[in-house]
Enzyme design. Structure first.
Site, PDB file in Angstrom:
ATOM      1  N   CYS A  91       2.790  -0.234  -8.695  1.00 27.55           N
ATOM      2  CA  CYS A  91       3.781   0.332  -7.764  1.00 27.55           C
ATOM      3  C   CYS A  91       5.146   0.449  -8.411  1.00 27.55           C
ATOM      4  CB  CYS A  91       3.848  -0.507  -6.482  1.00 27.55           C
ATOM      5  SG  CYS A  91       4.128  -2.266  -6.755  1.00 27.55           S
ATOM      6  N   GLU A 105       5.510  -3.459   1.444  1.00 27.35           N
ATOM      7  CA  GLU A 105       5.815  -3.103   0.054  1.00 27.35           C
ATOM      8  C   GLU A 105       4.967  -1.882  -0.237  1.00 27.35           C
ATOM      9  OE1 GLU A 105       5.429  -2.121  -3.400  1.00 27.35           O
ATOM     10  OE2 GLU A 105       4.210  -3.923  -3.700  1.00 27.35           O
ATOM     11  N   LEU A 106       5.617  -0.717  -0.261  1.00 27.75           N
ATOM     12  CA  LEU A 106       4.891   0.555  -0.280  1.00 27.75           C
ATOM     13  C   LEU A 106       5.039   1.255  -1.622  1.00 27.75           C
ATOM     14  CD1 LEU A 106       5.926   1.615   3.335  1.00 27.75           C
ATOM     15  CD2 LEU A 106       3.983   0.210   2.601  1.00 27.75           C
ATOM     16  N   GLU A 126       4.045  10.114  -5.419  1.00 28.07           N
ATOM     17  CA  GLU A 126       3.644   9.048  -6.329  1.00 28.07           C
ATOM     18  C   GLU A 126       2.356   9.445  -7.027  1.00 28.07           C
ATOM     19  OE1 GLU A 126       3.281   4.237  -6.379  1.00 28.07           O
ATOM     20  OE2 GLU A 126       2.464   5.239  -4.608  1.00 28.07           O
ATOM     21  N   GLY A 175       0.822  -1.204   0.000  1.00 25.70           N
ATOM     22  CA  GLY A 175       0.000   0.000   0.000  1.00 25.70           C
ATOM     23  C   GLY A 175       0.852   1.247   0.000  1.00 25.70           C
ATOM     24  N   SER A 176       0.281   2.342   0.426  1.00 26.72           N
ATOM     25  CA  SER A 176       0.977   3.626   0.441  1.00 26.72           C
ATOM     26  C   SER A 176       1.937   3.696   1.612  1.00 26.72           C
ATOM     27  CB  SER A 176      -0.041   4.761   0.550  1.00 26.72           C
ATOM     28  OG  SER A 176      -0.661   4.749   1.830  1.00 26.72           O
TER      29      SER A 176
END
Length: 459
Positions: free
Chosen positions: A264, A230-231, A361, A208-209
Site C-alpha cells: 500500500c 487503512e486504504l 492504484e 484494503g481498497s
C-alpha cells in the site's frame, strides 16, 4: 457453507481447502472472544505486556514455518517473508516495552473537582478485516496493539492466505495467549457484515481498497461503531532537481518493486523534474529491465509472482487502458507465457491525468513516471491525487525536503531519501481516500481505547 481453497501463485497448484463457518458458528466464536476479553481486561498492563513478549518469542520460534507458508500462499520472496515475521516480533517487543507507559493513567487538575484521572480502558471485541499482501504483518499490526489495550481480537483474513491467519492463531496460543482472545473467522462477506453488526463487537478495522473502506465504514456507521481504515494509495515519489540520481533510481526501484510491487505504501507515481528527467528514466528503465522474476524461494530471484491471477489481469487492463490514453511502455507491460501469476517489472512514461496509471492504484510491479517542470510543479502533481497514504522526496537538501514534507505534502507519511516501510515507533496511516486512524507509534493502542474521565471530589 462453501469452502476456501488456497493456491500457490508461483505454480498454480492447490495448497489447502478450508470450510467456511456458518453464521451461527461465527457468532459462537464472537461470544467466546467476548468471554475471554471479560477476563483479559482485568489483567494489569504489565501482565498483558509480559504475554505479548511471549507472543514475540513464539513468532521467532515459528519464523521459518510461517515464512514458508506465506510464500506458498501469496508468492512473496522467502527472504521477505522471513523479514516480515521478524518485523512482527519487533512489534511485539516494542508494544510490550512501551504499551504500559502509553496506556498509563494520566493526572489532570480539573476546575470543578479535587483531581482528575484519565484512564485508557479497553472497549471490547475488535474485528479486523485484513488483506493478503503481508499475511502476518497486517494481522500483528492491529492485533498486538488491541491486545495491549485489553481488547479481544477477531480476524477475517483474505481468503488466499487463510492458512497464515490460522497459523498465527496457533502461534499465539503457543505463546501463552488465553483461549478465544484472538479468533480467526473463516467466513464470507455476508457473514462478515453480520459480525460488524453483532452487539459484542465494539470496533472495526480494515486494511484494503477505498471501495472496501466505503462499504465497511457504512456498515459500521449503521451500528455507530468506530472504524480505523487503512486504504489504498498511489503514492508519489518526487525526484527533485538536486537529487542524487543514482541513489534516487535505487530507492525508487525498491519502493516500487518490494513485495512484488504489492504494497500500500509502495511508490507508484514517480514525479521527476525536467532537469534530471532523461537521466533518471534511462537508468530507471535499465534497472527494471534487469529484474529477474521467478521462484520466490530461490536465493537469486529478484521478484516473485503476483498473489493471484485475477489481480494480474486487472493490472494488465490498467496498463492497457493507460497506453490507450497516451502512456508509453518503456519496459515490461505484457503478461508472460507459462504457469504462475508472474508479471514483469514495468515502467510507463508519458503518464498523465485520465489514465489509471495516474489516477488509480496499480497494485503490482508497474511504475508510472511523470515529468514535472520544476520542484514546485512536482509538489503540485504529487498532491494531485484522491489518495494520501505515503510519499517520498529525493533531494540532497534534507532541511528543505523536511519543510516540504511537513508543510506541503498532503499524506500521512513521507520518506525522504529512503523508501516506505512500517516501523513500530512511527505512526502509520493516511488521509483523504487513504483512510483515517493511526496504527503504531503509540497511537494504535489508543484507537480502540475509551479515554475515560474520572473526577474526584476534594478530599
Amino acid at each position: 457453507m462453501s469452502n476456501v481453497t488456497t493456491i500457490n501463485p508461483a505454480t498454480g497448484d492447490q495448497l489447502e481447502t478450508y470450510a467456511q463457518l456458518s453464521q451461527g458458528e461465527a457468532f459462537a466464536k464472537v461470544d467466546a472472544c467476548h468471554d475471554a476479553f471479560s477476563q483479559w481486561k482485568l489483567r494489569s498492563l504489565e501482565d498483558r505486556a509480559s504475554v505479548i513478549n511471549g507472543l514475540g518469542k513464539a513468532l521467532r520460534d515459528n519464523k521459518e514455518e510461517l515464512a514458508q507458508l506465506m510464500t506458498a500462499e501469496v508468492g512473496k520472496l522467502l527472504k521477505d517473508s522471513r523479514d516480515e515475521v521478524e518485523l512482527c516480533a519487533a512489534i511485539c517487543d516494542y508494544t510490550a516495552a512501551n504499551g504500559p507507559e502509553e496506556l498509563a493513567d494520566e493526572k489532570r487538575d480539573p476546575n470543578n473537582a479535587g483531581r482528575g484521572i484519565v484512564t485508557y480502558s479497553p472497549i471490547g471485541v475488535i474485528y479486523g478485516i485484513q488483506p493478503w499482501n503481508f499475511p502476518a504483518y497486517q494481522v500483528i499490526r492491529y492485533a498486538i496493539a488491541n491486545l495491549m489495550t485489553g481488547n479481544g481480537v477477531l480476524l477475517k483474513h483474505a481468503a488466499n492466505c487463510t492458512g497464515s491467519g490460522l497459523k498465527i492463531a496457533e502461534i499465539f496460543q503457543q505463546g501463552g495467549l488465553p483461549d478465544g482472545l484472538f479468533t480467526v473467522l473463516v467466513i464470507d462477506h455476508d457473514t462478515s457484515d453480520e459480525i460488524i453488526a453483532h452487539d459484542k463487537v465494539r470496533g472495526v478495522t480494515l486494511t484494503g481498497s477505498d471501495d472496501a473502506g466505503r462499504h465497511i465504514a457504512e456498515e459500521a456507521g449503521k451500528a455507530l461503531k468506530k472504524t480505523v481504515l487503512e486504504l489504498g494509495s498511489n503514492d508519489a515519489y518526487m525526484v527533485l532537481e538536486d537529487a542524487d540520481i543514482d541513489k534516487a533510481v535505487g530507492i525508487c526501484a525498491t519502493a516500487r518493486l518490494y513485495n512484488n510491487g504489492q504494497t500500500c505504501i509502495a511508490g507508484k507515481r514517480f514525479i521527476v523534474t525536467e532537469k534530471v528527467y532523461d537521466e533518471f528514466v534511462e537508468k530507471y528503465v535499465s534497472k527494471f529491465a534487469a529484474i529477474k522474476t521467478g521462484d520466490p524461494t530461490a536465493e537469486d530471484t529478484d521478484m516473485g509472482p503476483m498473489a493471484r491471477d485475477d489481480l494480474r489481469k486487472t493490472l494488465q487492463q490498467q496498463v492497457d487502458k493507460s497506453v490507450e490514453n497516451g502512456a508509453k511502455i518503456a519496459c515490461g507491460g505484457t503478461i508472460p507465457d507459462g504457469p504462475g501469476a508472474f508479471y514483469p517489472a514495468t515502467v510507463l512514461t508519458d503518464v498523465a491525468p485520465g489514465q489509471p496509471a495516474y489516477d488509480d492504484e496499480l497494485f503490482g510491479p508497474v511504475a508510472s513516471v511523470i515529468k514535472a517542470k520544476d520542484d514546485e510543479d512536482a509538489m503540485r502533481i504529487a498532491n494531485d491525487s484522491r489518495y494520501g497514504l505515503g510519499g517520498g522526496i529525493m533531494s540532497k537538501n534534507v532541511d528543505r525536503a523536511i519543510e516540504l514534507a511537513s508543510k506541503h505534502f498532503d499524506t500521512g507519511m513521507v520518506f525522504i531519501n529512503t523508501f516506505g516501510l512500517a516501523d513500530p515507533s512511527m505512526p502509520f496511516g493516511g488521509v483523504k481516500n487513504s483512510g483515517y486512524g493511526r496504527e503504531h507509534g503509540g497511537f494504535g493502542v489508543k484507537e480502540f481505547a475509551n479515554a475515560k474521565a474520572i473526577f474526584v471530589g476534594a478530599e
